[in-house]
Design an enzyme around this catalytic site. Sequence first.
Site, PDB file in Angstrom:
ATOM      1  N   ALA A  24     -13.913 -21.225  -8.552  1.00 27.55           N
ATOM      2  CA  ALA A  24     -14.816 -21.495  -9.772  1.00 27.55           C
ATOM      3  C   ALA A  24     -14.220 -22.264 -10.814  1.00 27.55           C
ATOM      4  CB  ALA A  24     -15.750 -20.019  -9.904  1.00 27.55           C
ATOM      5  N   GLY A  80     -13.559 -19.099  -5.090  1.00 29.00           N
ATOM      6  CA  GLY A  80     -14.501 -19.733  -4.776  1.00 29.00           C
ATOM      7  C   GLY A  80     -14.431 -20.716  -3.779  1.00 29.00           C
ATOM      8  N   GLU A 104     -14.260 -18.984  -0.593  1.00 29.28           N
ATOM      9  CA  GLU A 104     -15.469 -18.271  -0.258  1.00 29.28           C
ATOM     10  C   GLU A 104     -16.442 -19.465   0.260  1.00 29.28           C
ATOM     11  OE1 GLU A 104     -16.455 -14.961  -3.285  1.00 29.28           O
ATOM     12  OE2 GLU A 104     -16.026 -16.740  -4.226  1.00 29.28           O
ATOM     13  N   GLU A 108      -8.599 -14.189  -7.733  1.00 29.33           N
ATOM     14  CA  GLU A 108      -9.669 -13.440  -8.855  1.00 29.33           C
ATOM     15  C   GLU A 108      -9.212 -12.357  -9.440  1.00 29.33           C
ATOM     16  OE1 GLU A 108     -12.502 -15.661  -5.860  1.00 29.33           O
ATOM     17  OE2 GLU A 108     -10.389 -14.584  -5.837  1.00 29.33           O
TER      18      GLU A 108
HETATM   19  N1  T1G Z   1     -10.947 -23.666 -13.225  1.00 27.62           N
HETATM   20  C1  T1G Z   1     -10.807 -24.678 -14.355  1.00 27.62           C
HETATM   21  N2  T1G Z   1      -9.609 -25.279 -14.501  1.00 27.62           N
HETATM   22  C2  T1G Z   1      -8.825 -24.932 -13.744  1.00 27.62           C
HETATM   23  C3  T1G Z   1      -8.610 -23.896 -12.597  1.00 27.62           C
HETATM   24  C4  T1G Z   1     -10.136 -23.562 -12.307  1.00 27.62           C
HETATM   25  N3  T1G Z   1     -10.217 -22.786 -11.473  1.00 27.62           N
HETATM   26  N4  T1G Z   1      -7.433 -24.079 -11.949  1.00 27.62           N
HETATM   27  C5  T1G Z   1      -6.696 -24.890 -12.640  1.00 27.62           C
HETATM   28  N5  T1G Z   1      -7.240 -25.549 -13.696  1.00 27.62           N
HETATM   29  C6  T1G Z   1      -6.788 -26.362 -14.594  1.00 27.62           C
HETATM   30  C7  T1G Z   1      -5.722 -25.884 -15.298  1.00 27.62           C
HETATM   31  O1  T1G Z   1      -5.982 -25.007 -16.675  1.00 27.62           O
HETATM   32  C8  T1G Z   1      -4.687 -27.176 -15.753  1.00 27.62           C
HETATM   33  O2  T1G Z   1      -5.606 -27.621 -16.738  1.00 27.62           O
HETATM   34  C9  T1G Z   1      -4.918 -27.793 -14.580  1.00 27.62           C
HETATM   35  O3  T1G Z   1      -6.150 -27.580 -13.870  1.00 27.62           O
HETATM   36  C10 T1G Z   1      -3.885 -27.847 -13.673  1.00 27.62           C
HETATM   37  O4  T1G Z   1      -3.512 -26.544 -13.047  1.00 27.62           O
HETATM   38  C11 T1G Z   1     -16.794 -16.699  -7.780  1.00 27.62           C
HETATM   39  C12 T1G Z   1     -15.134 -16.183  -9.673  1.00 27.62           C
HETATM   40  C13 T1G Z   1      -4.578 -24.503  -8.269  1.00 27.62           C
HETATM   41  C14 T1G Z   1      -2.473 -23.271  -7.887  1.00 27.62           C
HETATM   42  O5  T1G Z   1      -7.800 -18.565  -9.854  1.00 27.62           O
HETATM   43  O6  T1G Z   1      -3.971 -21.093  -9.444  1.00 27.62           O
HETATM   44  O7  T1G Z   1     -13.407 -18.579  -8.026  1.00 27.62           O
HETATM   45  O8  T1G Z   1      -3.666 -27.538 -18.597  1.00 27.62           O
HETATM   46  O9  T1G Z   1      -1.217 -26.387 -14.155  1.00 27.62           O
HETATM   47  O10 T1G Z   1       0.654 -25.592 -11.100  1.00 27.62           O
HETATM   48  O11 T1G Z   1     -14.915 -15.753  -6.672  1.00 27.62           O
HETATM   49  O12 T1G Z   1      -4.164 -24.020 -11.184  1.00 27.62           O
HETATM   50  O13 T1G Z   1      -3.960 -29.569 -17.201  1.00 27.62           O
HETATM   51  O14 T1G Z   1      -5.566 -28.941 -18.989  1.00 27.62           O
HETATM   52  O15 T1G Z   1      -2.302 -24.576 -12.882  1.00 27.62           O
HETATM   53  O16 T1G Z   1      -0.381 -27.296  -9.561  1.00 27.62           O
HETATM   54  C15 T1G Z   1     -10.310 -18.515  -8.942  1.00 27.62           C
HETATM   55  C16 T1G Z   1      -6.705 -21.023 -10.412  1.00 27.62           C
HETATM   56  C17 T1G Z   1     -11.157 -18.822 -10.001  1.00 27.62           C
HETATM   57  C18 T1G Z   1      -7.106 -20.628  -9.259  1.00 27.62           C
HETATM   58  C19 T1G Z   1      -2.806 -25.447  -9.251  1.00 27.62           C
HETATM   59  N6  T1G Z   1      -9.369 -19.307  -8.839  1.00 27.62           N
HETATM   60  N7  T1G Z   1      -5.762 -22.112 -10.713  1.00 27.62           N
HETATM   61  O17 T1G Z   1      -1.662 -25.019  -9.815  1.00 27.62           O
HETATM   62  O18 T1G Z   1      -1.721 -26.801 -11.778  1.00 27.62           O
HETATM   63  S1  T1G Z   1     -12.257 -17.373  -9.984  1.00 27.62           S
HETATM   64  C20 T1G Z   1      -8.017 -19.379  -9.348  1.00 27.62           C
HETATM   65  C21 T1G Z   1      -4.532 -22.039  -9.648  1.00 27.62           C
HETATM   66  C22 T1G Z   1     -13.323 -17.713  -8.719  1.00 27.62           C
HETATM   67  C23 T1G Z   1     -15.329 -16.810  -7.398  1.00 27.62           C
HETATM   68  C24 T1G Z   1     -14.538 -16.488  -8.549  1.00 27.62           C
HETATM   69  C25 T1G Z   1      -3.601 -23.181 -10.139  1.00 27.62           C
HETATM   70  C26 T1G Z   1      -3.312 -23.851  -8.752  1.00 27.62           C
HETATM   71  P1  T1G Z   1      -4.749 -28.379 -17.894  1.00 27.62           P
HETATM   72  P2  T1G Z   1      -2.279 -26.064 -13.105  1.00 27.62           P
HETATM   73  P3  T1G Z   1      -0.532 -26.321 -10.833  1.00 27.62           P
END
Ligand code: T1G
Length: 675
Positions: free
Chosen positions: A63, A102, A105, A125
Site C-alpha cells: 500500500a 498489499g 495480497e 507490515e
Molecule cells: N509506500 C510509499 N512509498 C514507498 C513505499 C510504500 N509502500 N515503499 C517505498 N517507498 C518509497 C521510499 O520512501 C523511497 O522514497 C522510495 O520509495 C524508494 O524506497 C494493506 C497496509 C520496496 C524493499 O512495508 O521495504 O501494504 O526516499 O529507498 O532500498 O496490507 O522500499 O526515494 O523519497 O526503500 O530499493 C507494506 C516498504 C506497506 C514495503 C525497496 N510494504 N518498502 O527498497 O528503496 S503496508 C512495505 C520497502 C501495506 C496492506 C498494508 C522498500 C523496498 P524516497 P527505498 P529500496
Amino acid sequence: MTGPITTHRHGNVLVIVSDNPPVNALGAAVRQGIESAVKEGVVDDTVHAMVIRCDGRTFFAGADITEFGKPMAEPVLPILVDMIEAADKPIVAAIHGTALGGGCEVALACHYRIAVPSAKLGFPEVKLGLLPGAGGTQRAPRLAGVPLALEMCAKGDPIAAKRALDAGLIDKLAGEDSLEADAITFARGMIGKPLPRASHKTAKPDPQAVEAFTKANARRFRGFEAPEANIACVVKATEVPYEEGVQFERQQFMELMMGVQSAAQRHIFFAERKASKIDGIADDIRLRDIKKVGVIGAGTMGGGISMNFLSAGIPVTIVEMQQEALDRGTGIIRKNYEATAAKGRLTAEQVDKAMGLLTPTLDFDALADCDLVIEAVYENMDVKKEVFTRLDGIVKQGAILASNTSYLNINEIAAVTKRPQDVLGMHFFSPANVMKLLEVVRGDKTADDVLATVMALAKKIRKVAVVAGVCYGFVGNRMLMPRQVEAMKLLMEGATPEQIDKVHVDFGMPMGPFQMSDLAGVDIGWHRDPSRIENIRDALAAEKRWGQKTKAGWYDYDDKRNPSPSPRVAEIIDEFRKKSGATQHVVTDEEIVERTLYPMVNEGALILAEGKAQRASDIDVVWIYGYGWPVYRGGPMFWADTEGLKKIVAGLEKHGFDVAPLLKAKAEKGERFTA
Ligand code: T1G
C-alpha cells in the site's frame, strides 16, 4: 487508459501493467486503474484471461504508506483484492522484484501466481506496526499453511520465490527474462479450468506450531503490539470462514493503525530514508570512486569495519604496527566469517572470496593508492594527529581520509593535513560488522562530494548513515552522556543499578546504563591506577570489576554471563553515598525516566539548534540503529512529541535542568520535533 495503469492485449489475454515508480506502491490511482482494467477484462467477451504485472524495479511493494492517516480513496485495497479474486476469468500475477504487503495480497487474490527466481514475497507490515490488512492473514495460511504464514506475517521478512513455490504460495517460476511471455502462456493454459480461489480453501489449525512460534519469538516480540495481532489473525483463519476472518483482520488492523506504535514505526521508515538526504547538496553531485579501501588498526573496530567492505566486494588493505596484532586481527575476521557460514548465512566460497579481498600489511605505504582510508586506532588525539600527518604525506590526492573516532574533534584532526576538505568522520558502532548505524561527521572544511560519496557508500555496505556535525560525542554519544551522569547521581540519592536498568529495559531498551557499561567494559577510558579512587567507576575498576569480561562489574556474572545484583557493589555505592553527603530519598521509576530520558531529549534539542544534526528524525535514526532505542517508540524526539513537549519541559524544570531554548519554544507554541 491514462495514469499508472495501462493494458495491452495478447490475443485473448489482457495484460494489465502498473508503472508507478519508484516501487509501484498501491496508491489511489493504481487501485482505480487496476479496478477498471479488471472490470474491462471481465465484461469483454474476447478476453479469456488476464495477467497483472508491473514495470520498473518491482511488483507492487505494498500500500502507499504516504496515504496512511488520510481519508482513503475508493476502491480500498480489501475491496479491490476481493474483486480480483471474484473475477470469473483466470487472473495471473506476474511477479518480479519484491511483492510486499498489499502487493503480496493482490498476488494471493489472483487465481495464479508466477514469479522470476530472483523475486521475493513478503508481509513487512509488522515492521510498520501493522498487519496485512487486505486479506493477507487469511489467504496466506489457506495457501501455505499456518507455520509459514506465522513467520511471514509476524516476523515480516520476505521469502524467496523458490521457497514460495515449494510452499504453494506461487504456482510456477518464470524465466528471469521472460516473465510476461511465460505469464501469458500460463494464463492461456488455465482458460476454461475451474478457478482456484485462496479464500475458498481451508486453513488447517496447527496449535503446536502457534505455541512453538510464539515461545521461540517471545524475546524478539517483547514490547511490540503488532506481532501478537498478526498471530491472532492467522489463527482466526483456521477457525472461521474467510468473510468473518477478514472482518477480524480489519478490526485488528484499524486498532494498530490508530496506535502510537505504528505511527512510531512508520516515522522511522521514512526517517531512515530521509537520513540519507544531505540538505544543500544536489542529489546528482558527482561522487568519487571508491574501489580500494585502507583501514588502519586491526583491533575490534578495525576488523569489523574491514568486514563491511569485504562483504560488499571492496578490497581492503589493513595496516598494523606489529605482526602479532595483525595476525590476531585478520584471524578474528576469518573466525567471524566462518561463524556466519556455520549458521548457513554464508557459503565457504563467499568466505574465501571476502578473505581474498583482504591485504594485511605492516607497511603504511601500502595505503598510497587507496580511495578511502579509515583510521581506527587508539582513541587519543595525539595518536590520531600523528596518523593523519603520515596519511597526508602518503595517500594519493583525491582520496578520502576518515577517522572512526567516537568523540574527538574532526576539525582538529583535519587541520594537521593539507587537505582538510578530504577529511571527515566515519563513526562505526561496535560490533562494526553488525551494527547498522554510521555517524558521518562533517568537518567545517569537508567537501560536499566527500560527504555525498561516503553517504552513498554507506548504502553499499548496508549501513544506515546519518550526518552529524563536529561536537563532543557527535549525536549519539553526546545524548548518552547526560543519561549516564544522571544515572550516577540517582545512585548517590538512593536508586540501585538494578532499579535504573529495569526502568530502561521495561521502557524497551535492550539494556540499561549499567548493564551497557558492563558489556562495553567498565575500564574503558580508566586511568589504570588502582590507587586513585575518585568515583565509583574507579573503585570498581581498581577491584578488577571490569564488567562481563571479568565476570564482575556493576553486576556479578555466572558462566553464562547472566547478571545478578552484587552485594560488593552495593557496599561500594553505600560508601560513596556517605562520602558524597547526597540527600537520600525514595527514587521512583517515574523520576528515573524524567532524569535519564528527558535530558536526552533536551540535548537533542541543543544538537538541532546548533545544526549538529540536519533534522530531528535523524536523531531518532541514530538512537534506533545505534543504541537499541525501541523502534515502537520512534526514537527520543518522536517519543518526546508523543509524551508532549510541555510535560518534558515541566519534568526537566522540576529536576532543575536548564531547558534548551528550542525545546521550550516548541512546547510553548504547541509544536512537535517530528512531522
Ligand atoms: N509506500 C510509499 N512509498 C514507498 C513505499 C510504500 N509502500 N515503499 C517505498 N517507498 C518509497 C521510499 O520512501 C523511497 O522514497 C522510495 O520509495 C524508494 O524506497 C494493506 C497496509 C520496496 C524493499 O512495508 O521495504 O501494504 O526516499 O529507498 O532500498 O496490507 O522500499 O526515494 O523519497 O526503500 O530499493 C507494506 C516498504 C506497506 C514495503 C525497496 N510494504 N518498502 O527498497 O528503496 S503496508 C512495505 C520497502 C501495506 C496492506 C498494508 C522498500 C523496498 P524516497 P527505498 P529500496
